[in-house]
Design a protein around this motif. Structure first.
Motif, PDB file in Angstrom:
ATOM      1  N   THR A 396       0.858  -1.265  -0.045  1.00  0.00           N
ATOM      2  CA  THR A 396       0.029   0.115   0.144  1.00  0.00           C
ATOM      3  C   THR A 396       0.779   1.149  -0.026  1.00  0.00           C
ATOM      4  O   THR A 396       0.526   2.250  -0.630  1.00  0.00           O
ATOM      5  CB  THR A 396      -0.918   0.014   1.230  1.00  0.00           C
ATOM      6  N   VAL A 397       1.870   1.311   0.818  1.00  0.00           N
ATOM      7  CA  VAL A 397       2.776   2.176   0.618  1.00  0.00           C
ATOM      8  C   VAL A 397       3.478   2.723  -0.554  1.00  0.00           C
ATOM      9  O   VAL A 397       3.584   3.751  -1.229  1.00  0.00           O
ATOM     10  CB  VAL A 397       4.044   2.232   1.817  1.00  0.00           C
ATOM     11  N   LEU A 398       3.832   1.708  -1.107  1.00  0.00           N
ATOM     12  CA  LEU A 398       4.400   1.695  -2.453  1.00  0.00           C
ATOM     13  C   LEU A 398       3.603   2.125  -3.667  1.00  0.00           C
ATOM     14  O   LEU A 398       3.684   2.820  -4.370  1.00  0.00           O
ATOM     15  CB  LEU A 398       5.222   0.260  -3.005  1.00  0.00           C
ATOM     16  N   TYR A 399       2.102   1.690  -3.500  1.00  0.00           N
ATOM     17  CA  TYR A 399       1.208   2.055  -4.569  1.00  0.00           C
ATOM     18  C   TYR A 399       0.932   3.568  -4.393  1.00  0.00           C
ATOM     19  O   TYR A 399       0.815   4.076  -5.420  1.00  0.00           O
ATOM     20  CB  TYR A 399      -0.202   1.192  -4.124  1.00  0.00           C
ATOM     21  N   MET A 400       0.925   4.124  -3.152  1.00  0.00           N
ATOM     22  CA  MET A 400       0.579   5.506  -2.960  1.00  0.00           C
ATOM     23  C   MET A 400       1.956   6.429  -3.356  1.00  0.00           C
ATOM     24  O   MET A 400       1.731   7.402  -3.726  1.00  0.00           O
ATOM     25  CB  MET A 400       0.325   5.619  -1.383  1.00  0.00           C
ATOM     26  N   ALA A 401       2.906   5.740  -3.091  1.00  0.00           N
ATOM     27  CA  ALA A 401       4.217   6.488  -3.338  1.00  0.00           C
ATOM     28  C   ALA A 401       4.525   6.878  -5.084  1.00  0.00           C
ATOM     29  O   ALA A 401       5.019   8.026  -5.390  1.00  0.00           O
ATOM     30  CB  ALA A 401       5.555   5.846  -2.735  1.00  0.00           C
ATOM     31  N   PHE A 402       3.741   5.954  -5.661  1.00  0.00           N
ATOM     32  CA  PHE A 402       4.131   6.193  -7.217  1.00  0.00           C
ATOM     33  C   PHE A 402       2.750   5.929  -7.986  1.00  0.00           C
ATOM     34  O   PHE A 402       3.000   5.807  -9.056  1.00  0.00           O
ATOM     35  CB  PHE A 402       4.864   4.799  -7.473  1.00  0.00           C
ATOM     36  N   CYS A 403       1.746   6.690  -7.449  1.00  0.00           N
ATOM     37  CA  CYS A 403       0.447   6.814  -8.288  1.00  0.00           C
ATOM     38  C   CYS A 403       0.222   7.993  -8.801  1.00  0.00           C
ATOM     39  O   CYS A 403      -0.967   8.308  -8.994  1.00  0.00           O
ATOM     40  CB  CYS A 403      -0.686   6.392  -7.201  1.00  0.00           C
ATOM     41  N   ASP A 404       1.344   8.940  -8.848  1.00  0.00           N
ATOM     42  CA  ASP A 404       1.157  10.210  -9.479  1.00  0.00           C
ATOM     43  C   ASP A 404       0.297  11.058  -9.062  1.00  0.00           C
ATOM     44  O   ASP A 404      -0.577  11.859  -9.686  1.00  0.00           O
ATOM     45  CB  ASP A 404       0.791   9.883 -11.125  1.00  0.00           C
ATOM     46  N   ARG A 405       0.218  11.152  -7.523  1.00  0.00           N
ATOM     47  CA  ARG A 405      -0.744  11.772  -6.844  1.00  0.00           C
ATOM     48  C   ARG A 405      -2.161  11.835  -6.986  1.00  0.00           C
ATOM     49  O   ARG A 405      -2.929  12.536  -6.872  1.00  0.00           O
ATOM     50  CB  ARG A 405      -0.163  13.402  -6.978  1.00  0.00           C
ATOM     51  N   TYR A 406      -2.528  10.658  -7.701  1.00  0.00           N
ATOM     52  CA  TYR A 406      -4.099  10.515  -7.937  1.00  0.00           C
ATOM     53  C   TYR A 406      -4.801  10.050  -6.585  1.00  0.00           C
ATOM     54  O   TYR A 406      -5.925  10.337  -6.256  1.00  0.00           O
ATOM     55  CB  TYR A 406      -4.372   9.235  -8.878  1.00  0.00           C
ATOM     56  N   LEU A 407      -3.716   9.697  -5.542  1.00  0.00           N
ATOM     57  CA  LEU A 407      -4.324   9.560  -4.103  1.00  0.00           C
ATOM     58  C   LEU A 407      -3.014   9.920  -3.297  1.00  0.00           C
ATOM     59  O   LEU A 407      -1.753   9.452  -3.494  1.00  0.00           O
ATOM     60  CB  LEU A 407      -4.549   8.284  -3.787  1.00  0.00           C
ATOM     61  N   THR A 408      -3.401  11.086  -2.398  1.00  0.00           N
ATOM     62  CA  THR A 408      -2.205  11.409  -1.418  1.00  0.00           C
ATOM     63  C   THR A 408      -2.443  11.099  -0.189  1.00  0.00           C
ATOM     64  O   THR A 408      -3.379  10.800   0.310  1.00  0.00           O
ATOM     65  CB  THR A 408      -1.990  13.048  -1.430  1.00  0.00           C
ATOM     66  N   VAL A 409      -1.166  11.234   0.673  1.00  0.00           N
ATOM     67  CA  VAL A 409      -1.235  10.931   2.173  1.00  0.00           C
ATOM     68  C   VAL A 409      -2.174  11.833   2.741  1.00  0.00           C
ATOM     69  O   VAL A 409      -2.919  11.682   3.441  1.00  0.00           O
ATOM     70  CB  VAL A 409      -0.079  10.760   2.823  1.00  0.00           C
ATOM     71  N   GLY A 410      -2.122  13.356   2.209  1.00  0.00           N
ATOM     72  CA  GLY A 410      -2.933  14.220   2.724  1.00  0.00           C
ATOM     73  C   GLY A 410      -4.267  14.024   2.724  1.00  0.00           C
ATOM     74  O   GLY A 410      -5.183  14.326   3.499  1.00  0.00           O
ATOM     75  N   LEU A 411      -5.031  13.553   1.414  1.00  0.00           N
ATOM     76  CA  LEU A 411      -6.164  13.499   1.276  1.00  0.00           C
ATOM     77  C   LEU A 411      -6.646  12.221   1.895  1.00  0.00           C
ATOM     78  O   LEU A 411      -7.763  12.181   2.655  1.00  0.00           O
ATOM     79  CB  LEU A 411      -6.401  12.942  -0.290  1.00  0.00           C
ATOM     80  N   LEU A 412      -5.725  10.964   2.273  1.00  0.00           N
ATOM     81  CA  LEU A 412      -6.018   9.701   2.853  1.00  0.00           C
ATOM     82  C   LEU A 412      -6.391  10.354   4.409  1.00  0.00           C
ATOM     83  O   LEU A 412      -7.260   9.891   5.161  1.00  0.00           O
ATOM     84  CB  LEU A 412      -4.883   8.999   2.958  1.00  0.00           C
ATOM     85  N   VAL A 413      -5.523  11.279   4.923  1.00  0.00           N
ATOM     86  CA  VAL A 413      -5.804  11.777   6.231  1.00  0.00           C
ATOM     87  C   VAL A 413      -7.025  12.471   6.297  1.00  0.00           C
ATOM     88  O   VAL A 413      -7.765  12.105   7.441  1.00  0.00           O
ATOM     89  CB  VAL A 413      -4.392  12.688   6.857  1.00  0.00           C
ATOM     90  N   LYS A 414      -7.310  13.324   5.520  1.00  0.00           N
ATOM     91  CA  LYS A 414      -8.316  14.249   5.523  1.00  0.00           C
ATOM     92  C   LYS A 414      -9.607  13.379   5.628  1.00  0.00           C
ATOM     93  O   LYS A 414     -10.511  13.410   6.069  1.00  0.00           O
ATOM     94  CB  LYS A 414      -8.416  15.161   4.363  1.00  0.00           C
TER      95      LYS A 414
END
Length: 489
Positions: A396-414
């Protein structure tokens, strides 16, 4: 061809996923008590081995076929040619695997009769064309047929399965339910296909592409099947397999409600949107999808932890009480896999980046395999769960790190912090109710209702995005708008 409706497809897919949930809820307590931990464990171990053969037989045609049909759905001649080329490739690979499977049965040291019955699953793989209807977004056909045979299978299970000596019959019933559902889909093909010149069919060019989809499929199976295989191979205790099997069964049911039906519907639509270069619309769908997944996943995860101690012995019987700690530890994968599944289904696969996501899954698979070898000898099923949690988190960490900001940590936290806060408040309330109320399943029902009420109440007070924007405005708002329109006439 019939007009495609995302709302209709989501309702159909969700309805079928609900059937997949209700069916085990009805049958699992009966099967657990009739067959017992040992027999359930034998089925878990033998089925996990057979599934590797099915995976190699199918290669990656399920995902690849749906994607290709989705891209060609407006061209009747092209999609007909694609269907026969991909299906013939599946037939060819399955025939090869059937030979190897026969050799395995011949040399298997035990459980030959069960392996022989499981051969039916390979024929199910050969004739499975659900990917074709998925690519066309015509989910009603697969849902209808599978529902009919699923219900018939439930009825026959209660009639035919009477004691632990009926394990082979139970396996045959499970296999036949799937196989007949698959074969019945073929009667609808003439509605969507035109005649194709057999001399123009070329199956081998598709082989390389399906292999790209096969790599993540076989890697993902490490979590789904290899855990069970290694538990039996290392622990040499069928009951340990039985405990792990039942825990994963409950978690898989929760995953079905949380994200399986939604992502199955949106994946093919995302492929179409990528083709049309509607990137902003894709990002919005990922946001809405993730909001739903976190809403359902966090509530379900912490809810499972709260009710597990009371639920497991009531549901499976006292002999399955060791399932409790396994279920509690395994429950977070609902959220972890939900996040990676959303990005994979709505970004990596439709964007044609399956090869990149496959690399991440391979990394997770290697980690999981190593953790299993290290932890299963010491902890049994709990060791397999720990390995799964670590590996899925890495993916999951790798998916989010390289998804071209289609999903960000900030959005996930929000999107997630309010849901997490509500879940943390809910879980101890659910557990406390379980310690104070007796009465079997009634007490579990009270725990679930009370937990759900607390969860929703806290989200309401925090003005959660899903509760107000998605559920409130889009669902209830749409209903109210229709009512208002009706009375204004």
């Amino acid at each position: 061809m019939q007009k495609v409706s995302i709302k209709k497809n989501f309702i159909l897919s969700t309805a079928y996923q609900l059937l997949l949930i209700v069916a085990p809820l009805v049958t699992a307590p009966y099967v657990a008590r009739v067959l017992g931990p040992d027999r359930v464990g034998i089925y878990s171990a033998t089925n996990s081995i057979q599934m590797y053969f099915s995976l190699f037989a199918a290669l990656g045609t399920a995902s690849y076929g749906a994607r290709e049909i989705s891209r060609a759905r407006d061209d009747e001649a092209k999609r007909s040619k694609l269907f026969w080329e991909i299906e013939l490739l599946t037939v060819a690979t399955t025939l090869v695997i059937l030979v190897i499977w026969g050799a395995w049965i011949a040399v298997a040291p035990e459980y030959k009769i069960y392996y022989l019955v499981l051969t039916l699953n390979l024929f199910n793989t050969m004739f499975d064309i659900s990917w074709f209807f998925k690519g066309l977004e015509q989910f009603s056909y697969t849902v209808r047929q599978n529902t009919i045979f699923k219900l018939l299978g439930i009825v026959l299970l209660f009639i035919l399965i009477k004691d632990e000596n009926d394990l082979a019959l139970y396996i045959a019933l499970m296999c036949c339910t799937s196989l007949f559902g698959t074969l019945s889909m073929w009667i609808y093909l003439p509605r969507f296909l035109v005649k194709v010149d057999r001399r123009s069919l070329r199956i081998w060019p598709h082989l390389r592409e399906t292999l790209v989809y096969f790599v993540p499929t076989i890697a993902t199976s490490v979590y789904t099947y290899l855990d069970k295989t290694l538990i039996y191979a290392i622990a040499r205790n069928p009951s340990e397999n039985g405990y792990y099997e039942e825990a994963t069964k409950i978690v898989n049911l929760v995953k079905s409600v949380t994200f399986t039906s939604l992502n199955a519907v949106l994946e093919v639509r995302a492929s179409y949107l990528f083709l049309e270069k509607k990137y902003d619309e894709i990002k919005e769908k990922i946001r809405e999808c993730m909001d739903y997944i976190l809403f359902m996943g966090i509530g379900a995860c912490l809810g499972l932890i709260g009710i597990a101690e009371r639920f497991v012995p009531l549901f499976f019987g006292e002999s399955f009480r060791p399932v409790t700690p396994i279920l509690m530890l395994l429950s977070p994968v609902v959220v972890i896999i939900g996040i990676s599944n959303c990005i994979g289904s709505l970004y990596y696969t439709p964007a044609g980046l399956r090869k990149k996501s496959a690399g991440f899954i391979v990394i997770g698979a290697v980690i999981n395999f190593c953790m299993n070898l290290l932890l299963i000898p010491r902890l049994g099923g709990l060791g397999a769960v720990a390995g799964t949690l670590i590996a899925e988190t890495v993916i999951t960490v790798l998916y989010m790190a390289f998804c071209d900001r289609y999903l960000t940590v900030g959005l996930l936290v929000k999107l997630g912090w309010k849901k997490l806060a509500a879940g943390v408040i809910m879980a101890p309330v659910v557990w406390w109710i379980g310690t104070k109320i007796t009465g079997g399943f009634l007490s579990v029902a009270v725990q679930i209702l009370a937990g759900g009420s607390v969860y929703l109440a806290v989200l309401f007070l925090l003005h959660d995005s899903f509760l107000f924007e998605v559920a409130g405005q889009k669902v209830l708002g749409g209903v109210l708008a229709k009512v208002k329109k009706k009375f204004s006439r």
